[in-house]
Design an enzyme around this catalytic site. Structure first.
Site, PDB file in Angstrom:
ATOM      1  N   GLY A   8       0.886  -1.157   0.000  1.00 15.88           N
ATOM      2  CA  GLY A   8       0.000   0.000   0.000  1.00 15.88           C
ATOM      3  C   GLY A   8       0.922   1.203   0.000  1.00 15.88           C
ATOM      4  O   GLY A   8       1.299   1.716   1.056  1.00 15.88           O
ATOM      5  N   GLY A  10       0.640   4.348  -1.279  1.00 15.85           N
ATOM      6  CA  GLY A  10       0.039   5.624  -1.651  1.00 15.85           C
ATOM      7  C   GLY A  10       0.789   6.753  -0.955  1.00 15.85           C
ATOM      8  O   GLY A  10       2.030   6.740  -0.882  1.00 15.85           O
ATOM      9  N   ALA A  11       0.066   7.713  -0.404  1.00 10.98           N
ATOM     10  CA  ALA A  11       0.702   8.881   0.212  1.00 10.98           C
ATOM     11  C   ALA A  11       1.607   8.463   1.386  1.00 10.98           C
ATOM     12  O   ALA A  11       2.819   8.714   1.373  1.00 10.98           O
ATOM     13  CB  ALA A  11      -0.378   9.854   0.673  1.00 10.98           C
ATOM     14  N   MET A  12       1.022   7.801   2.386  1.00 10.91           N
ATOM     15  CA  MET A  12       1.817   7.474   3.583  1.00 10.91           C
ATOM     16  C   MET A  12       2.819   6.366   3.307  1.00 10.91           C
ATOM     17  O   MET A  12       3.961   6.417   3.762  1.00 10.91           O
ATOM     18  CB  MET A  12       0.890   7.035   4.730  1.00 10.91           C
ATOM     19  CG  MET A  12       0.435   8.161   5.603  1.00 10.91           C
ATOM     20  SD  MET A  12       1.768   9.137   6.272  1.00 10.91           S
ATOM     21  CE  MET A  12       2.286   8.091   7.574  1.00 10.91           C
ATOM     22  N   GLY A  13       2.379   5.329   2.580  1.00 13.75           N
ATOM     23  CA  GLY A  13       3.292   4.232   2.247  1.00 13.75           C
ATOM     24  C   GLY A  13       4.476   4.758   1.452  1.00 13.75           C
ATOM     25  O   GLY A  13       5.621   4.358   1.662  1.00 13.75           O
ATOM     26  N   LYS A 188      -6.338   8.862  18.695  1.00 20.47           N
ATOM     27  CA  LYS A 188      -6.332   9.361  17.304  1.00 20.47           C
ATOM     28  C   LYS A 188      -7.651   9.028  16.614  1.00 20.47           C
ATOM     29  O   LYS A 188      -8.190   9.840  15.850  1.00 20.47           O
ATOM     30  CB  LYS A 188      -5.144   8.765  16.531  1.00 20.47           C
ATOM     31  CG  LYS A 188      -4.968   9.442  15.188  1.00 20.47           C
ATOM     32  CD  LYS A 188      -3.719   9.060  14.442  1.00 20.47           C
ATOM     33  CE  LYS A 188      -3.607   9.878  13.157  1.00 20.47           C
ATOM     34  NZ  LYS A 188      -2.722   9.293  12.166  1.00 20.47           N
ATOM     35  N   ASN A 192     -10.356  11.463  14.713  1.00 17.47           N
ATOM     36  CA  ASN A 192     -10.827  11.189  13.352  1.00 17.47           C
ATOM     37  C   ASN A 192     -12.343  10.980  13.303  1.00 17.47           C
ATOM     38  O   ASN A 192     -12.999  11.384  12.345  1.00 17.47           O
ATOM     39  CB  ASN A 192     -10.121   9.951  12.777  1.00 17.47           C
ATOM     40  CG  ASN A 192      -8.684  10.258  12.389  1.00 17.47           C
ATOM     41  OD1 ASN A 192      -8.352  11.401  12.073  1.00 17.47           O
ATOM     42  ND2 ASN A 192      -7.817   9.267  12.428  1.00 17.47           N
ATOM     43  N   ASN A 196     -13.470  13.936  10.854  1.00 17.80           N
ATOM     44  CA  ASN A 196     -13.679  13.397   9.505  1.00 17.80           C
ATOM     45  C   ASN A 196     -15.144  13.450   9.080  1.00 17.80           C
ATOM     46  O   ASN A 196     -15.469  14.091   8.081  1.00 17.80           O
ATOM     47  CB  ASN A 196     -13.125  11.968   9.393  1.00 17.80           C
ATOM     48  CG  ASN A 196     -11.641  11.966   9.049  1.00 17.80           C
ATOM     49  OD1 ASN A 196     -11.256  12.301   7.944  1.00 17.80           O
ATOM     50  ND2 ASN A 196     -10.815  11.597  10.000  1.00 17.80           N
ATOM     51  N   SER A 261      -9.003  13.948   5.711  1.00 15.88           N
ATOM     52  CA  SER A 261      -8.796  13.020   4.587  1.00 15.88           C
ATOM     53  C   SER A 261     -10.107  12.416   4.078  1.00 15.88           C
ATOM     54  O   SER A 261     -10.250  12.154   2.888  1.00 15.88           O
ATOM     55  CB  SER A 261      -7.834  11.914   4.989  1.00 15.88           C
ATOM     56  OG  SER A 261      -8.377  11.197   6.080  1.00 15.88           O
TER      57      SER A 261
HETATM   58  P1  NAD Z   1      -3.784   6.686  -0.164  1.00 15.03           P
HETATM   59  O1  NAD Z   1      -5.169   6.833  -0.683  1.00 15.03           O
HETATM   60  O2  NAD Z   1      -2.785   7.699  -0.593  1.00 15.03           O
HETATM   61  O3  NAD Z   1      -3.216   5.252  -0.596  1.00 15.03           O
HETATM   62  C1  NAD Z   1      -3.877   4.081  -0.208  1.00 15.03           C
HETATM   63  C2  NAD Z   1      -3.970   3.151  -1.422  1.00 15.03           C
HETATM   64  O4  NAD Z   1      -4.839   3.717  -2.399  1.00 15.03           O
HETATM   65  C3  NAD Z   1      -2.627   2.926  -2.104  1.00 15.03           C
HETATM   66  O5  NAD Z   1      -2.575   1.586  -2.505  1.00 15.03           O
HETATM   67  C4  NAD Z   1      -2.701   3.862  -3.300  1.00 15.03           C
HETATM   68  O6  NAD Z   1      -1.908   3.466  -4.382  1.00 15.03           O
HETATM   69  C5  NAD Z   1      -4.162   3.776  -3.650  1.00 15.03           C
HETATM   70  N1  NAD Z   1      -4.600   4.969  -4.398  1.00 15.03           N
HETATM   71  C6  NAD Z   1      -4.408   6.268  -4.032  1.00 15.03           C
HETATM   72  N2  NAD Z   1      -4.946   7.090  -4.962  1.00 15.03           N
HETATM   73  C7  NAD Z   1      -5.487   6.284  -5.917  1.00 15.03           C
HETATM   74  C8  NAD Z   1      -6.186   6.537  -7.152  1.00 15.03           C
HETATM   75  N3  NAD Z   1      -6.445   7.780  -7.554  1.00 15.03           N
HETATM   76  N4  NAD Z   1      -6.579   5.469  -7.872  1.00 15.03           N
HETATM   77  C9  NAD Z   1      -6.330   4.216  -7.455  1.00 15.03           C
HETATM   78  N5  NAD Z   1      -5.672   3.901  -6.301  1.00 15.03           N
HETATM   79  C10 NAD Z   1      -5.260   4.933  -5.555  1.00 15.03           C
HETATM   80  O7  NAD Z   1      -3.914   6.549   1.396  1.00 15.03           O
HETATM   81  P2  NAD Z   1      -2.958   7.107   2.543  1.00 15.03           P
HETATM   82  O8  NAD Z   1      -3.294   8.517   2.799  1.00 15.03           O
HETATM   83  O9  NAD Z   1      -1.556   6.733   2.227  1.00 15.03           O
HETATM   84  O10 NAD Z   1      -3.489   6.270   3.778  1.00 15.03           O
HETATM   85  C11 NAD Z   1      -3.088   4.927   4.058  1.00 15.03           C
HETATM   86  C12 NAD Z   1      -3.438   4.640   5.507  1.00 15.03           C
HETATM   87  O11 NAD Z   1      -2.646   5.502   6.349  1.00 15.03           O
HETATM   88  C13 NAD Z   1      -4.890   4.928   5.883  1.00 15.03           C
HETATM   89  O12 NAD Z   1      -5.324   4.040   6.878  1.00 15.03           O
HETATM   90  C14 NAD Z   1      -4.824   6.339   6.444  1.00 15.03           C
HETATM   91  O13 NAD Z   1      -5.919   6.605   7.317  1.00 15.03           O
HETATM   92  C15 NAD Z   1      -3.498   6.267   7.194  1.00 15.03           C
HETATM   93  N6  NAD Z   1      -2.836   7.545   7.440  1.00 15.03           N
HETATM   94  C16 NAD Z   1      -2.709   8.459   6.435  1.00 15.03           C
HETATM   95  C17 NAD Z   1      -2.068   9.662   6.704  1.00 15.03           C
HETATM   96  C18 NAD Z   1      -1.862  10.710   5.634  1.00 15.03           C
HETATM   97  O14 NAD Z   1      -1.480  11.850   5.962  1.00 15.03           O
HETATM   98  N7  NAD Z   1      -2.028  10.410   4.365  1.00 15.03           N
HETATM   99  C19 NAD Z   1      -1.567   9.922   8.003  1.00 15.03           C
HETATM  100  C20 NAD Z   1      -1.694   8.946   8.977  1.00 15.03           C
HETATM  101  C21 NAD Z   1      -2.337   7.747   8.681  1.00 15.03           C
END
Ligand code: NAD
Length: 310
Positions: A8, A10-13, A188, A192, A196, A261
């Site tokens: 995973g 995305g942003a945080m990963g 936390k 949320n 949220n 978010s």
């Molecule tokens: P994210 O939406 O950026 O990514 C999560 C998944 O969704 C990834 O696999 C990503 O590739 C996919 N994705 C993102 N945009 C997409 C699109 N347009 N089309 C298809 N797939 C897409 O989520 P995140 O913000 O990284 O959050 C992951 C976890 O971390 C969640 O549980 C969130 O609550 C938690 N979290 C996030 C933050 C933050 O600031 N982003 C902070 C603390 C905790």
């Protein structure tokens, strides 16, 4: 060599994976969003900070292409994708008997769901104060600083906890091994569960929500249900402390100008994590015979909005 995967990405990963890669760890990003994975492999991950823009070359694969085994897997899908991702990792042979699964997702009940797939003692739960944004495929927006507080989900920290802590701190991620991560998780989650859904339903920034003269009365309706459920589960959180934390987020100098978010997910046509926040409080309430009508109603309202947007 110690092998790390971020499942995973995305942003945080992406943020955590890039930080570990920059600290010279062997890190692979695993994700199911094909244009994102293609973009990272073709151009590198583009990083935009407050002051700088640069690119980091970091390996990324689709989960269907997993062929390796990892010692540490950081799980950062959205909550609703986590069980299918972990099942897929297990079926692909990515997990060995000592692999640590570190969940940094928001929300409640991850240990209950994930331990049906991987033994509880291999699962670590984290709360992170880092944040991150994704501007598009392969493009991260990284601002501010943060910290990570984690603990083995069975409550017993061990030598693997120490290893995880060292790895995260080598990457300057400010990690601490917790003696009671559940209190931090519920704290936390309460923030949320308030900000949220309310900002999403009311179409308000956090500061706009906080400017309402009766805001404390409104917020306490949600908090008091959560605290009652938490106490029944022997989680020691207090309404007044939680209210103060939330109040501290209204000023513009804190989070006041931001939308949470959930608002962003919904307005980008994506599903929200409501079932792991207010929805999970309602589920626990039902199991414990504690009434949670406010949290149930917020969950229904967000599901209605998801239906309208999809
Ligand atoms: P994210 O939406 O950026 O990514 C999560 C998944 O969704 C990834 O696999 C990503 O590739 C996919 N994705 C993102 N945009 C997409 C699109 N347009 N089309 C298809 N797939 C897409 O989520 P995140 O913000 O990284 O959050 C992951 C976890 O971390 C969640 O549980 C969130 O609550 C938690 N979290 C996030 C933050 C933050 O600031 N982003 C902070 C603390 C905790």
């Amino acid at each position: 060599m110690y092998k790390i995967a971020v499942a995973g990405a995305g942003a945080m990963g992406g943020r955590i994976g890039v930080a570990l890669h920059q600290a010279n760890y062997n890190v692979t990003l695993i994700d199911d969003w094909e244009p994102h994975v293609q973009c990272i492999n073709k151009n590198g991950m583009k990083i935009q900070t407050e002051t700088d823009t640069y690119t980091v070359k970091i390996p990324a694969i689709l989960s269907k292409d997993i062929s390796d085994t990892y010692d540490l897997i950081i799980l950062l899908t959205k909550s609703m994708q986590s069980e299918s991702m972990l099942t897929h990792l297990k079926n692909s042979g990515a997990i060995h008997e000592d692999t640590a699964i570190l969940s940094m997702m928001n929300g409640l009940g991850h240990e209950e769901r994930l331990s049906k797939i991987v033994p509880l003692h291999q699962i670590y739960l984290a709360v992170t104060m880092w944040s991150a944004g994704l501007k598009g495929p392969g493009h991260l927006l990284l601002e501010g600083t943060g910290s990570i507080n984690f603990q083995c989900a069975n409550g017993v920290n061990n030598s693997i906890s120490t290893t995880i802590s060292k790895i995260l701190n080598d990457a300057n991620l400010n990690a601490t091994i917790s003696k009671n991560v559940f209190e931090a998780i519920w704290t936390k989650v309460t923030v949320n569960c308030v900000l949220n859904p309310l900002c999403t339903i009311l179409n308000q920034r956090i500061g706009e929500l906080g400017a309402y003269s009766q805001i404390n009365k409104m917020v306490l309706l949600i908090i008091e249900e959560i605290v009652t459920v938490a106490h029944a589960k022997k989680i020691d959180i207090e309404a007044e402390t939680l209210l103060n934390i939330i109040t501290g987020m209204y000023p513009q100098s804190a989070q006041g100008l931001h939308y949470p978010s959930m608002y962003q997910d919904l307005n980008n046509g994506r599903l929200t994590e409501i079932d792991y926040l207010n929805g999970q409080i309602a589920k626990y309430g039902q199991a414990l015979d504690i009434a949670t009508p406010i949290n149930q109603m917020l969950t229904h309202q967000i599901h209605q909005l998801e239906r309208n947007k999809s």
